[in-house]
Design an enzyme around this catalytic site. Structure first.
Site, PDB file in Angstrom:
ATOM      1  N   LYS A 173      21.679  18.989   0.555  1.00 32.92           N
ATOM      2  CA  LYS A 173      21.416  18.991  -0.969  1.00 32.92           C
ATOM      3  C   LYS A 173      19.988  19.681  -1.278  1.00 32.92           C
ATOM      4  O   LYS A 173      19.463  19.283  -2.063  1.00 32.92           O
ATOM      5  CB  LYS A 173      21.519  17.871  -1.720  1.00 32.92           C
ATOM      6  N   ASP A 227      25.545   6.463  -0.979  1.00 31.04           N
ATOM      7  CA  ASP A 227      25.921   6.470  -2.443  1.00 31.04           C
ATOM      8  C   ASP A 227      27.172   6.279  -2.258  1.00 31.04           C
ATOM      9  O   ASP A 227      27.966   5.338  -3.331  1.00 31.04           O
ATOM     10  CB  ASP A 227      25.557   7.568  -3.029  1.00 31.04           C
TER      11      ASP A 227
END
Length: 500
Positions: A195, A230
């Site tokens: 990311k 997450d």
């Protein structure tokens, strides 16, 4: 006079002919330009096509890779990481707990007062903090010091509505949304950044130890009692509210999936089987790849120029980090090869990642007759003024191809998971069809309505009318933060279950 009149007539006729020739040439050039535009779009449509047969192949490939990743370390591009979470929240959890959710260009700090089975979540507060771009590619200490500083300020603002018993250390659930090799419920080493992060000094280090040292440097007395991805946090939060949740998917800046697996179906697990008989698996599905994925030249170029070439191929096709960038690359080709935006290529269009997915979503959802929002975004972000309606329609068409390909592939990935756990087809006795819930989090799914609607309709088409009636997707907004705090509670050093 007659000669003059004739001469004038001839001159006028010649001028008219010249104008007519120019008009014809302009129309021919315009016609040729739009033919070239149509050819570029047709090629994109063909290369990015996701017919139902191809999606079934992608789903089957996902299931095969899941088996391979569970069989041995390195057996698949899917990491299939063991999370050490073998008991998900029950609703009995109680006390004050914090969560830190680090998963993209922003991170969240959150505190939750849990009241047990009766009161559930009594009160919660959170703050969101943007990470300066230079810290995403700087040093490990600098990044974690910045995070710990923000966490310390948040703790300092704790109000009277939150109750921590005297002499009790605060506890934190740490949601860390990057590939980690977990070594226990509260420790794990970073495998690699994704990311847009690229900090070499953190790779191979225990991220809990990194955060703990940073908190100590800030004078913050807090214990990390659970390290979770997450997606696992979202799964835990989803299960807290719905006992039928068996998997979680993140579709935001990045993408990932986690699910509940039978512990005896994990050949690479060599420890004692947990009492629950289950283990949560962090798939790291962003790294999935298959020859069946519809990859275009734009995707290949994006991958080659990325920070992690050859990695996270699935993520680069379906996640919010990349959809807008794929759109920019297509528009750049059209500007260069077909003069879509005029004789010169707009300079801003050559800037990587200048066109973000939220802007793409705004353009894609523009329902105004003149596509006013499309024109506004092209002018505002790319410095392209005065676009024609025809040009704006081209932009929307490209948004549609890119977004729906991503949604179709995400749906195929979910079907792959359902196949692995035997929830993809109805039993012979339809009355015994178990309800299956999937917790979903992430801004892409939540805010890009065309994307999420397309994902759901594709899921129904792939599963068929009977099986799809038992599948429910539940939006778990901030599920990862709540989930991390719940897992911190269930793994507390103080064993606060049932405490008021």
């Amino acid at each position: 006079m007659r000669k003059v009149a004739v001469t004038t007539t001839v001159v006028c006729a010649a001028a008219a002919c010249a104008v007519a020739v120019l008009v014809v040439r302009h129309r021919m050039r315009s016609s040729g330009r739009w033919s070239r535009v149509a050819a570029v779009i047709k090629e994109l449509e063909d290369r990015a096509a996701t017919p139902i047969g191809k999606l079934r192949q992608v789903a089957d490939a996902m299931t095969v890779e899941m088996h391979a990743g569970l069989a041995s370390e390195g057996g698949s591009k899917l990491k299939m990481l063991i999370s050490y979470v073998d008991n998900l929240p029950t609703g009995d959890e109680a006390g004050l707990f914090y969560a830190l959710d680090l998963g993209g260009t922003n991170f969240r700090v959150l505190r939750v007062q849990l009241g047990g089975k009766e009161k559930r979540v009594v009160k919660q507060e959170f703050e969101e903090v943007s990470i300066p771009p230079h810290l995403m590619v700087g040093g490990s200490d600098e990044l974690f010091d910045f995070i710990a500083s923000a966490l310390a300020k948040f703790v300092a603002s704790e109000g009277d509505d939150f109750h921590l018993p005297v002499d009790r250390q605060r506890e934190l659930g740490f949601t860390f949304s990057f590939p980690v090799r977990q070594t226990s419920i509260a420790s794990g080493t970073l495998i690699k950044w994704t990311k847009g992060f690229n900090i070499d000094s953190t790779v191979g280090e225990d991220v809990v130890a990194e955060l703990t040292r940073a908190m100590e440097r800030q004078g913050l007395d807090m214990r990390v009692s659970a390290l979770v991805n997450d997606t696992i946090g979202t799964l835990a939060g989803g299960r807290y509210y719905d006992r039928d949740v068996v998997a979680a998917v993140i579709l935001g800046t990045g993408t990932n999936a986690a699910y509940v697996e039978r512990a005896n179906a994990i050949p690479k697990w060599h420890g004692l089987l947990p009492k629950s008989g289950e283990m949560v698996i962090n798939m790291e599905w962003g790294n999935f790849r298959s020859s069946h994925l519809p990859i275009t030249d734009y995707d290949r170029a994006l991958d080659v120029e990325s920070l992690n070439p050859g990695e996270q191929i699935f993520e680069k096709l379906i996640s919010g980090m990349y959809l807008g960038e794929i759109l920019r690359r297509v528009l750049l080709k059209l500007a260069t090869e077909t003069a879509l935006f005029g004789d010169t290529v707009p300079p801003k269009l050559e800037t990587p990642f200048i066109l973000r997915t939220p802007a793409m979503s705004v353009m894609h959802h523009d329902n105004s007759p003149d596509l006013r929002e499309v024109g506004n975004k092209l002018k505002e972000l790319l410095g392209i003024p005065n676009t024609s309606l025809k040009t704006r329609k081209v932009v929307v068409q490209i948004c549609d191809i890119i977004a729906k390909r991503g949604a179709h592939l995400a749906a195929a990935g979910i079907v792959g998971i359902l196949k692995k756990i035997g929830r993809d087809a109805p039993p012979k006795d339809v009355s015994k069809l178990p309800r299956t819930a999937i917790a979903m989090d992430g801004g892409l799914y939540e805010h890009y309505t065309i994307f999420s609607d397309c994902l759901q309709s594709t899921l129904k088409e792939m599963l068929g009318p009977e099986a799809s009636t038992a599948i429910v997707i539940k939006l778990a907004n901030d599920g990862s933060g709540i989930g991390a705090s719940l897992l911190a509670a269930s793994h507390s050093q103080h064993l606060v279950l049932g405490e008021s």
